[in-house]
Design an enzyme around this catalytic site. Structure first.
Site, PDB file in Angstrom:
ATOM      1  N   SER A 199       0.838  -1.203   0.000  1.00 55.69           N
ATOM      2  CA  SER A 199       0.000   0.000   0.000  1.00 55.69           C
ATOM      3  C   SER A 199       0.875   1.256   0.000  1.00 55.69           C
ATOM      4  CB  SER A 199      -0.961  -0.049   1.196  1.00 55.69           C
ATOM      5  OG  SER A 199      -2.008   0.875   1.041  1.00 55.69           O
ATOM      6  N   ASP A 265     -17.085 -16.384 -11.243  1.00 61.88           N
ATOM      7  CA  ASP A 265     -16.269 -17.456 -10.674  1.00 61.88           C
ATOM      8  C   ASP A 265     -15.926 -18.544 -11.705  1.00 61.88           C
ATOM      9  OD1 ASP A 265     -15.317 -19.655  -9.285  1.00 61.88           O
ATOM     10  OD2 ASP A 265     -16.965 -19.754  -7.842  1.00 61.88           O
ATOM     11  N   ASP A 268     -12.978 -18.749 -15.074  1.00 57.04           N
ATOM     12  CA  ASP A 268     -11.567 -19.159 -15.057  1.00 57.04           C
ATOM     13  C   ASP A 268     -11.408 -20.672 -15.180  1.00 57.04           C
ATOM     14  OD1 ASP A 268     -12.192 -20.191 -12.493  1.00 57.04           O
ATOM     15  OD2 ASP A 268     -11.590 -18.330 -11.514  1.00 57.04           O
ATOM     16  N   ASP A 272     -14.856 -22.264  -7.741  1.00 54.09           N
ATOM     17  CA  ASP A 272     -14.276 -22.452  -6.407  1.00 54.09           C
ATOM     18  C   ASP A 272     -14.508 -21.235  -5.510  1.00 54.09           C
ATOM     19  OD1 ASP A 272     -12.724 -20.685  -7.812  1.00 54.09           O
ATOM     20  OD2 ASP A 272     -10.799 -21.534  -7.207  1.00 54.09           O
ATOM     21  N   VAL A 274     -13.725 -18.250  -6.282  1.00 54.47           N
ATOM     22  CA  VAL A 274     -12.702 -17.234  -6.552  1.00 54.47           C
ATOM     23  C   VAL A 274     -12.800 -16.786  -8.007  1.00 54.47           C
ATOM     24  CG1 VAL A 274     -10.241 -16.702  -6.508  1.00 54.47           C
ATOM     25  CG2 VAL A 274     -11.178 -18.410  -4.931  1.00 54.47           C
ATOM     26  N   ASP A 448      -8.724  -5.809  -5.166  1.00 51.49           N
ATOM     27  CA  ASP A 448      -8.346  -4.674  -4.313  1.00 51.49           C
ATOM     28  C   ASP A 448      -9.406  -3.573  -4.414  1.00 51.49           C
ATOM     29  OD1 ASP A 448      -7.088  -2.255  -3.293  1.00 51.49           O
ATOM     30  OD2 ASP A 448      -5.169  -3.305  -3.470  1.00 51.49           O
ATOM     31  N   HIS A 494      -7.200  -5.745  -0.617  1.00 51.33           N
ATOM     32  CA  HIS A 494      -6.166  -4.725  -0.504  1.00 51.33           C
ATOM     33  C   HIS A 494      -5.109  -5.139   0.515  1.00 51.33           C
ATOM     34  CE1 HIS A 494      -3.987  -1.095  -0.712  1.00 51.33           C
ATOM     35  NE2 HIS A 494      -4.228  -0.769   0.531  1.00 51.33           N
TER      36      HIS A 494
END
Ligand code: NAG
Ligand code: NAG
Ligand code: NAG
Ligand code: NAG
Ligand code: NAG
Ligand code: NAG
Ligand code: NAG
Ligand code: NAG
Ligand code: NAG
Ligand code: NAG
Ligand code: CA
Length: 583
Positions: A199, A265, A268, A272, A274, A448, A494
């Site tokens: 950051s 999700d 990709d 899962d 994500v 983020d 983040h």
């Protein structure tokens, strides 16, 4: 110099120097950089304070695996000759039996120039003397803004310069010399020097890498660089809400977030939880499809919490039951935010977060008197207008009345010009780093909510174009990757893992891999990550090296890092609202 080495000559034969022996004022004083070592700096030897810490536990740290350490915190103060100021530095020194000829420099977050014990402790766990500074801001917990102005209208330029880059630099140079003296490292032994932070600390890392050659390696996360753009964009969501005259209840934005994660999700190749490919999400998912989705959030007595980590949508203060369906207005707000800031002529000023980032900047507040949700001005962005641009001793804007997208463009341009040489931190020529052999690991969470992930991609791309203008994309990427590698962390928030995408990993061992690269020549073709949430907690997952992107094949059994031009292109923006290049 001589006095120091004579003292050490006495101490050195005691091969079994213990941390207790080392952690005394007189021993620490004997190892201070000699007078004149750093031109223009005078160390106050009488200011040395040593504090022994035993069985300090590192636990749940996003960047360092769990460990128990002993350390000696050696702090001292120095002044800049002729300025009559005081800068405090502190170095956590490992137990001599654990010292691995390493020094680690660390930075802060937000408006802080250090992160207290959280990063130096991790450095000690890797056998590094680990340093932090107060930048001369009046104590280790004082943030930059408390001393940024000398009075209304007058910048404290020493502060801007120390915060910008000089404070960490001085702490690093003094700390390396102190470490050499402390452990009697002479010419023959290499002291490896590193940097790690995320950051604002990521910006501070780049402030060093762009100017100096003090590190053999650096691990930088989600840097808050391109400072003028980065800080003002925190206000963009608010200005969108005001311009469109719609202040979405937090639950409505959370419903859009949930629907985005659910829809994107599988893109990709693996369902899962994500969204490992927010680029495919941008290409294939239309928020319009969420129109009419019911949402419900129970009443809350408040509390809120750090957005993205525990709760999906920040909500401070008491909130009522939120029950409704996602409206066209909310969708317009969400789409405009994701589209990024444009001026009124339609030219791009900046870009935004990836879809799947929590709508933290867009959080509204509930007015119990009117029963309405209303504007809640992002404190992160506002202070850069009041204090850093208008030079008034005020921390926040009380209103955004009259503020348009063009106003924001003007703010960015003003801050950019004012702090181009101190805070902007996007110098793209890293030839000196390349020539020195230094290595950089740069990582950024794809979800983020505070610093757009595309900001890191833009800088990497700027460096590539500036440094290797004659080479093809693949050739120049390969040359850049020899010393500077970028990784986008699937599901990452983040500077932290993300409970919203529980199976996503976080690169908790980035510094270990950096050390492996620097000291053993093992370049990280993928970055390791550790899962922090959900049933697979503790498992590890590889993260692809930019510009390659993850893709699961074989019905989700195999992850590959693939080259996908259409996806890569979504990360690049033509910022055509300014005539100056924006690196
Ligand atoms: C630190 O932990 C070790 C191992 O558990 C223990 O033997 C020792 O007494 C502890 N030291 C202190 C100062 O607590
Ligand atoms: C190190 O010691 C100094 C002096 O006691 C103290 O002010 C500072 O907070 C300590 N820092 C850490 C990270 O322990
Ligand atoms: C700014 O305001 C704070 C809080 O009112 C005050 O403590 C501080 O002295 C002021 N600083 C300047 C430079 O005016
Ligand atoms: C390194 O070694 C040379 C030759 O012995 C000596 O002149 C020089 O002072 C040493 N430098 C340091 C920093 O110890
Ligand atoms: C979003 O998903 C989370 C996690 O499944 C859930 O706790 C939350 O209630 C959902 N929010 C809304 C508004 O649907
Ligand atoms: C939300 O509001 C709808 C329509 O008024 C109602 O049918 C539903 O029961 C409410 N849901 C909850 C959980 O209160
Ligand atoms: C500085 O400016 C702010 C905002 O205009 C004002 O509230 C404050 O009183 C001023 N402080 C001084 C010392 O003039
Ligand atoms: C660049 O490299 C990727 C593999 O990393 C390959 O798929 C692609 O075809 C290459 N592009 C060119 C123009 O050679
Ligand atoms: C990274 O992961 C690989 C494969 O699991 C493992 O062999 C390696 O030790 C890990 N590196 C670090 C620094 O944890
Ligand atoms: C793919 O994996 C899912 C979940 O493991 C399984 O249910 C499904 O049968 C698999 N499909 C094929 C074609 O193997
Ligand atoms: Ca997935």
């Amino acid at each position: 110099m001589r006095a120091v080495y004579q003292l050490l000559a006495v101490a050195a034969p005691a091969a079994a120097l213990t941390i207790t022996d080392l952690c005394t004022t007189s021993y620490a004083q004997s190892a201070l950089p000699a007078p004149g070592f750093y031109n223009g700096i005078t160390i106050d030897a009488s200011s040395v304070v040593t504090t022994l810490g035993t069985n300090y536990s590192i636990s749940g740290n996003d960047f360092f695996p769990d460990a128990v350490i002993n350390y000696c915190n050696v702090s001292f103060a120095y002044t800049h000759d002729g300025r009559d100021d005081t800068v405090n530095v502190a170095y956590w020194v490992p137990d001599p039996s654990k010292f691995s000829n390493r020094f680690l420099s660390t930075g802060g977050f937000g408006l802080a120039i250090n992160s207290g014990a959280s990063t130096v402790s991790g450095g000690v766990s890797l056998g590094a003397v680990s340093g932090l500074t107060d930048g001369g801001f009046g104590g280790f917990s004082a943030q930059d803004d408390t001393t940024f102005l000398l009075a209304n209208g007058t910048v404290n330029w020493e502060n801007a310069y120390m915060f910008g880059y000089q404070g960490i630099h001085e702490m690093t140079v003094l700390g390396k010399e102190f470490t050499k003296n402390l452990f009697g490292i002479n010419n023959g032994t290499k002291l490896y020097s590193y940097y790690h932070s995320c950051s604002e600390g990521g910006r501070e890392g780049w402030s060093q890498l762009q100017r100096f050659n003090e590190f053999d390696g650096a691990s930088v996360g989600a840097p808050a660089f391109r400072y003028a753009f980065q800080q003002i964009q925190h206000l963009y969501s608010n200005v969108v809400e005001q311009t469109l005259n719609y202040y979405p209840p937090p639950c409505e934005l959370e419903a859009i977030l949930n629907a985005t994660i659910t829809a994107c999700d599988p893109l990709d190749g693996l369902t899962d939880g994500v969204v490992s490919r927010t680029d495919l999400c941008k290409l294939q998912f239309d928020i319009e499809s969420v129109l009419g989705t019911p949402y419900y959030c129970a009443a809350s007595s408040g509390g809120g919490g750090f957005p993205g980590k525990a709760k999906r949508q920040m909500g401070a203060g008491a909130t009522p039951v939120q029950n409704g369906t996602v409206s066209a207005k909310a969708i317009e707000v969400a789409k405009t935010i994701l589209d990024g800031l444009h001026d009124t002529q339609g030219r791009r000023v900046y870009f935004s977060y990836q879809p799947t980032a929590t709508w933290s900047d867009a959080a509204t507040q509930y007015n119990s008197a009117t029963g309405e949700w209303e504007l809640s001005i992002s404190g992160l962005g506002a202070e850069f207008v009041t204090r850093y641009l208008d030079l008034q001793n005020v921390s926040t804007l009380s209103t955004l009345d009259g503020v348009t997208y063009d106003t924001m463009k003007g703010w960015i341009y003003g801050l950019w010009q004012q702090y181009e040489d101190s805070l902007q931190t996007t110098w793209p020529d890293l030839t000196h780093l390349q020539e020195s052999g230094a290595k950089v690991i740069h990582m950024h969470g794809e979800s983020d909510f505070s610093i757009p992930t595309a900001s890191s991609v833009r800088y990497w791309e700027s460096v590539r174009q500036i440094m290797f203008p004659g080479l093809s994309y693949n050739e120049s990427s390969a040359q850049l990757q020899d010393f500077y590698r970028l990784y986008l962390v699937p599901g990452g928030s983040h500077c932290s893992p993300n409970a919203n995408e529980a199976n996503g990993g976080w690169p908790q061992t980035s510094v270990n891999q950096l050390i492996d690269w620097v000291e053993n020549g093992i370049a990280p073709d993928t970055l390791n990550s550790t899962i922090f949430y959900g049933p697979n907690t503790g498992d590890s997952k590889p993260i692809c090296l930019w510009p390659l992107r993850p893709l699961w094949t074989g019905n989700g059994t195999t992850m590959e890092c693939v080259y996908d031009q259409a996806s890569i292109d979504t990360w690049h923006y033509d910022i055509n609202a300014f005539k100056m290049p924006v690196y």
